[in-house]
Design an enzyme around this catalytic site. Structure first.
Site, PDB file in Angstrom:
ATOM      1  N   ASP A  21       0.825  -1.210   0.000  1.00 66.88           N
ATOM      2  CA  ASP A  21       0.000   0.000   0.000  1.00 66.88           C
ATOM      3  C   ASP A  21       0.860   1.261   0.000  1.00 66.88           C
ATOM      4  O   ASP A  21       1.957   1.264   0.562  1.00 66.88           O
ATOM      5  CB  ASP A  21      -0.908  -0.023   1.244  1.00 66.88           C
ATOM      6  CG  ASP A  21      -2.081   0.929   1.111  1.00 66.88           C
ATOM      7  OD1 ASP A  21      -2.313   1.451   0.000  1.00 66.88           O
ATOM      8  OD2 ASP A  21      -2.763   1.153   2.122  1.00 66.88           O
ATOM      9  N   ASN A  23       1.409   3.401  -2.933  1.00 68.84           N
ATOM     10  CA  ASN A  23       2.016   3.845  -4.203  1.00 68.84           C
ATOM     11  C   ASN A  23       1.547   5.245  -4.598  1.00 68.84           C
ATOM     12  O   ASN A  23       2.330   6.076  -5.046  1.00 68.84           O
ATOM     13  CB  ASN A  23       1.643   2.889  -5.348  1.00 68.84           C
ATOM     14  CG  ASN A  23       2.246   1.515  -5.176  1.00 68.84           C
ATOM     15  OD1 ASN A  23       3.065   1.306  -4.292  1.00 68.84           O
ATOM     16  ND2 ASN A  23       1.848   0.586  -6.026  1.00 68.84           N
ATOM     17  N   ARG A  34      -0.245   9.041 -10.161  1.00 71.97           N
ATOM     18  CA  ARG A  34      -0.268   7.811  -9.371  1.00 71.97           C
ATOM     19  C   ARG A  34       0.503   6.667 -10.025  1.00 71.97           C
ATOM     20  O   ARG A  34       1.151   5.865  -9.360  1.00 71.97           O
ATOM     21  CB  ARG A  34      -1.714   7.371  -9.125  1.00 71.97           C
ATOM     22  CG  ARG A  34      -2.534   8.359  -8.314  1.00 71.97           C
ATOM     23  CD  ARG A  34      -3.972   7.894  -8.183  1.00 71.97           C
ATOM     24  NE  ARG A  34      -4.020   6.589  -7.542  1.00 71.97           N
ATOM     25  CZ  ARG A  34      -3.961   6.404  -6.220  1.00 71.97           C
ATOM     26  NH1 ARG A  34      -3.856   7.431  -5.404  1.00 71.97           N
ATOM     27  NH2 ARG A  34      -4.006   5.206  -5.712  1.00 71.97           N
ATOM     28  N   HIS A  38       3.083   3.343  -8.978  1.00 76.05           N
ATOM     29  CA  HIS A  38       2.949   1.918  -9.311  1.00 76.05           C
ATOM     30  C   HIS A  38       4.220   1.399 -10.000  1.00 76.05           C
ATOM     31  O   HIS A  38       4.648   0.287  -9.730  1.00 76.05           O
ATOM     32  CB  HIS A  38       1.714   1.679 -10.187  1.00 76.05           C
ATOM     33  CG  HIS A  38       0.423   2.046  -9.502  1.00 76.05           C
ATOM     34  ND1 HIS A  38       0.141   1.675  -8.204  1.00 76.05           N
ATOM     35  CD2 HIS A  38      -0.672   2.752  -9.922  1.00 76.05           C
ATOM     36  CE1 HIS A  38      -1.054   2.131  -7.861  1.00 76.05           C
ATOM     37  NE2 HIS A  38      -1.574   2.799  -8.890  1.00 76.05           N
ATOM     38  N   GLU A  68     -12.088  -4.519  -5.524  1.00 71.06           N
ATOM     39  CA  GLU A  68     -12.519  -3.124  -5.328  1.00 71.06           C
ATOM     40  C   GLU A  68     -11.703  -2.149  -6.198  1.00 71.06           C
ATOM     41  O   GLU A  68     -12.170  -1.044  -6.516  1.00 71.06           O
ATOM     42  CB  GLU A  68     -12.406  -2.722  -3.852  1.00 71.06           C
ATOM     43  CG  GLU A  68     -13.401  -3.424  -2.932  1.00 71.06           C
ATOM     44  CD  GLU A  68     -13.048  -4.863  -2.571  1.00 71.06           C
ATOM     45  OE1 GLU A  68     -11.890  -5.281  -2.808  1.00 71.06           O
ATOM     46  OE2 GLU A  68     -13.940  -5.587  -2.080  1.00 71.06           O
ATOM     47  N   LEU A 132      10.931 -20.513  -4.472  1.00 75.39           N
ATOM     48  CA  LEU A 132       9.822 -19.694  -3.958  1.00 75.39           C
ATOM     49  C   LEU A 132       8.612 -19.778  -4.886  1.00 75.39           C
ATOM     50  O   LEU A 132       8.780 -19.791  -6.110  1.00 75.39           O
ATOM     51  CB  LEU A 132      10.316 -18.236  -3.879  1.00 75.39           C
ATOM     52  CG  LEU A 132       9.291 -17.165  -3.516  1.00 75.39           C
ATOM     53  CD1 LEU A 132       8.873 -17.287  -2.051  1.00 75.39           C
ATOM     54  CD2 LEU A 132       9.858 -15.765  -3.762  1.00 75.39           C
ATOM     55  N   ARG A 189       1.660  -5.193   6.034  1.00 74.51           N
ATOM     56  CA  ARG A 189       0.982  -4.114   5.307  1.00 74.51           C
ATOM     57  C   ARG A 189       1.823  -2.843   5.430  1.00 74.51           C
ATOM     58  O   ARG A 189       2.213  -2.460   6.540  1.00 74.51           O
ATOM     59  CB  ARG A 189      -0.429  -3.854   5.826  1.00 74.51           C
ATOM     60  CG  ARG A 189      -1.114  -2.764   4.995  1.00 74.51           C
ATOM     61  CD  ARG A 189      -2.568  -2.568   5.297  1.00 74.51           C
ATOM     62  NE  ARG A 189      -3.143  -1.665   4.297  1.00 74.51           N
ATOM     63  CZ  ARG A 189      -4.384  -1.700   3.857  1.00 74.51           C
ATOM     64  NH1 ARG A 189      -5.218  -2.580   4.332  1.00 74.51           N
ATOM     65  NH2 ARG A 189      -4.806  -0.844   2.958  1.00 74.51           N
ATOM     66  N   ARG A 195      -5.395  -2.137   8.324  1.00 77.91           N
ATOM     67  CA  ARG A 195      -6.631  -2.780   7.843  1.00 77.91           C
ATOM     68  C   ARG A 195      -6.274  -4.045   7.097  1.00 77.91           C
ATOM     69  O   ARG A 195      -5.171  -4.181   6.570  1.00 77.91           O
ATOM     70  CB  ARG A 195      -7.352  -1.870   6.841  1.00 77.91           C
ATOM     71  CG  ARG A 195      -8.105  -0.724   7.406  1.00 77.91           C
ATOM     72  CD  ARG A 195      -8.989  -0.106   6.305  1.00 77.91           C
ATOM     73  NE  ARG A 195      -8.199   0.502   5.246  1.00 77.91           N
ATOM     74  CZ  ARG A 195      -7.696   1.725   5.276  1.00 77.91           C
ATOM     75  NH1 ARG A 195      -7.880   2.483   6.343  1.00 77.91           N
ATOM     76  NH2 ARG A 195      -7.004   2.205   4.261  1.00 77.91           N
ATOM     77  N   SER A 197      -8.510  -5.147   4.552  1.00 75.99           N
ATOM     78  CA  SER A 197      -8.997  -4.812   3.206  1.00 75.99           C
ATOM     79  C   SER A 197      -9.404  -6.004   2.349  1.00 75.99           C
ATOM     80  O   SER A 197      -8.983  -6.126   1.187  1.00 75.99           O
ATOM     81  CB  SER A 197      -7.944  -3.971   2.460  1.00 75.99           C
ATOM     82  OG  SER A 197      -7.746  -2.765   3.124  1.00 75.99           O
ATOM     83  N   GLU A 208       0.459 -13.762  11.980  1.00 74.15           N
ATOM     84  CA  GLU A 208       0.958 -12.602  12.718  1.00 74.15           C
ATOM     85  C   GLU A 208       0.906 -11.402  11.776  1.00 74.15           C
ATOM     86  O   GLU A 208       1.228 -11.536  10.587  1.00 74.15           O
ATOM     87  CB  GLU A 208       2.416 -12.839  13.154  1.00 74.15           C
ATOM     88  CG  GLU A 208       2.596 -13.997  14.099  1.00 74.15           C
ATOM     89  CD  GLU A 208       1.918 -13.767  15.444  1.00 74.15           C
ATOM     90  OE1 GLU A 208       1.895 -12.613  15.901  1.00 74.15           O
ATOM     91  OE2 GLU A 208       1.400 -14.750  16.011  1.00 74.15           O
TER      92      GLU A 208
HETATM   93  C1  FPP Z   1      -1.736   0.229  -3.479  1.00 74.32           C
HETATM   94  O1  FPP Z   1      -1.300   1.550  -3.464  1.00 74.32           O
HETATM   95  C2  FPP Z   1      -1.226  -0.465  -4.636  1.00 74.32           C
HETATM   96  C3  FPP Z   1      -1.985  -1.012  -5.639  1.00 74.32           C
HETATM   97  C4  FPP Z   1      -3.453  -0.967  -5.645  1.00 74.32           C
HETATM   98  C5  FPP Z   1      -1.377  -1.657  -6.794  1.00 74.32           C
HETATM   99  C6  FPP Z   1      -0.165  -2.457  -6.452  1.00 74.32           C
HETATM  100  C7  FPP Z   1       0.455  -2.869  -7.712  1.00 74.32           C
HETATM  101  C8  FPP Z   1       1.775  -2.861  -7.932  1.00 74.32           C
HETATM  102  C9  FPP Z   1       2.827  -2.525  -6.951  1.00 74.32           C
HETATM  103  C10 FPP Z   1       2.219  -3.342  -9.244  1.00 74.32           C
HETATM  104  C11 FPP Z   1       2.216  -4.825  -9.121  1.00 74.32           C
HETATM  105  C12 FPP Z   1       2.914  -5.476 -10.174  1.00 74.32           C
HETATM  106  C13 FPP Z   1       3.260  -6.755 -10.115  1.00 74.32           C
HETATM  107  C14 FPP Z   1       3.884  -7.388 -11.264  1.00 74.32           C
HETATM  108  C15 FPP Z   1       3.029  -7.567  -8.907  1.00 74.32           C
HETATM  109  P1  FPP Z   1      -2.383   2.701  -3.647  1.00 74.32           P
HETATM  110  O2  FPP Z   1      -2.472   2.995  -5.095  1.00 74.32           O
HETATM  111  O3  FPP Z   1      -3.659   2.285  -3.002  1.00 74.32           O
HETATM  112  O4  FPP Z   1      -1.689   3.854  -2.866  1.00 74.32           O
HETATM  113  P2  FPP Z   1      -2.396   4.968  -1.947  1.00 74.32           P
HETATM  114  O5  FPP Z   1      -3.070   4.246  -0.820  1.00 74.32           O
HETATM  115  O6  FPP Z   1      -1.246   5.802  -1.490  1.00 74.32           O
HETATM  116  O7  FPP Z   1      -3.352   5.724  -2.825  1.00 74.32           O
END
Ligand code: FPP
Length: 248
Positions: A21, A23, A34, A38, A68, A132, A189, A195, A197, A208
């Site tokens: 969480d 990004n 945003r 990512h 969601e 893994l 997290r 949370r 979620s 844990e």
């Molecule tokens: C949450 O941050 C992140 C996501 C919803 C997307 C996560 C996806 C990636 C890191 C790319 C994954 C790629 C691979 C190949 C696994 P947010 O956007 O909810 O951030 P915020 O809470 O600060 O708005």
């Protein structure tokens, strides 16, 4: 002693699940869109997964896209899908090199066809890797998974293939998309949110939880090691008393 050296590799969690969480907030901090967060989130995925493989972890599940998340602005959804396709394609040789097997959970049929094809191609290509296992949760929510399981179990009961009295933990496990994957013992997290979620509600029953204020793109090997060290200091009682654990 380095953080890595402080890990007792004989007591590694078998399975770590991560809610990646922060990004969006990370990108905002740089005054960027945003998707910039990512892109950098993918770098953190690579670092974390490679570090996990190197220390000998057996399973890691990443919450990459929730049910969601389809409600986000269309542009962000499209960009995330493109990023997924590109990353899975580009990183397949790295998965092979590190003996990592790819799996997915979630309603994969919801994903764009191109994404489904790339995912399946990499799942097939890495299926014999036995280091893994990296599980990507895509169009996933625990409630979706549990509802599906209930529907399938109810159908079996209706068709006289299963007696109601036979429904237990094992039957439910078998009908979830996590079937065959051990339950996580540690859930991390990032971003300071406390949370769950809609993530692995059934499977995290005895996990844990570890929360860090770091935003996901800032998550590094050392943060993974810290979470594991913290986990190794916890007493996991599974409903028993401390005294029982000592005598057993
Ligand atoms: C949450 O941050 C992140 C996501 C919803 C997307 C996560 C996806 C990636 C890191 C790319 C994954 C790629 C691979 C190949 C696994 P947010 O956007 O909810 O951030 P915020 O809470 O600060 O708005």
């Amino acid at each position: 002693m380095s953080r890595k050296d402080q890990i007792d590799i004989t007591k590694l969690p078998k399975h770590i699940a991560i809610i990646m969480d922060g990004n969006g907030r990370w990108a905002k901090g740089f005054g960027k869109f945003r998707i910039f967060g990512h892109y950098n989130g993918v770098k953190a995925v690579k670092t974390t997964v490679e570090a996990a493989a190197e220390i000998g972890l057996k399973y890691i599940t990443l919450y990459a896209f929730s049910t969601e998340n389809w409600n986000r602005p269309q542009k962000e959804v499209d960009d995330l899908m493109e990023l997924l396709i590109d990353t899975i394609k580009k990183e397949t040789p790295t998965l092979q090199k590190n003996n990592i097997r790819l799996k997915s959970i979630g309603n994969i049929s919801d994903l764009p066809a191109k994404c489904q094809l790339q995912l399946q191609e990499t799942i097939d290509a890495t299926k014999d890797n036995d280091g893994l296992t990296m599980v990507l949760a895509l169009s996933y929510s625990a409630k979706w998974d549990i509802i599906n399981a209930i529907k399938n179990i109810a159908t079996q009961v209706k068709n006289n293939e299963l007696a109601i009295s036979d429904i237990d933990d094992i039957v439910i496990d078998k009908h979830l998309s996590t079937n065959g994957i051990p339950n996580p013992d540690l859930m991390i997290r990032t971003s300071g949110e406390h949370r769950i979620s809609n993530f692995l509600l059934w499977e995290l029953a005895y996990a844990e939880f570890y929360f860090t204020p770091k935003l996901w793109p800032d998550f590094k090997e050392e943060d993974l090691y810290d979470a594991i060290i913290d986990f190794q200091q916890r007493e996991r009682r599974f409903g028993k008393t401390s005294e029982q654990l000592i005598t057993n």
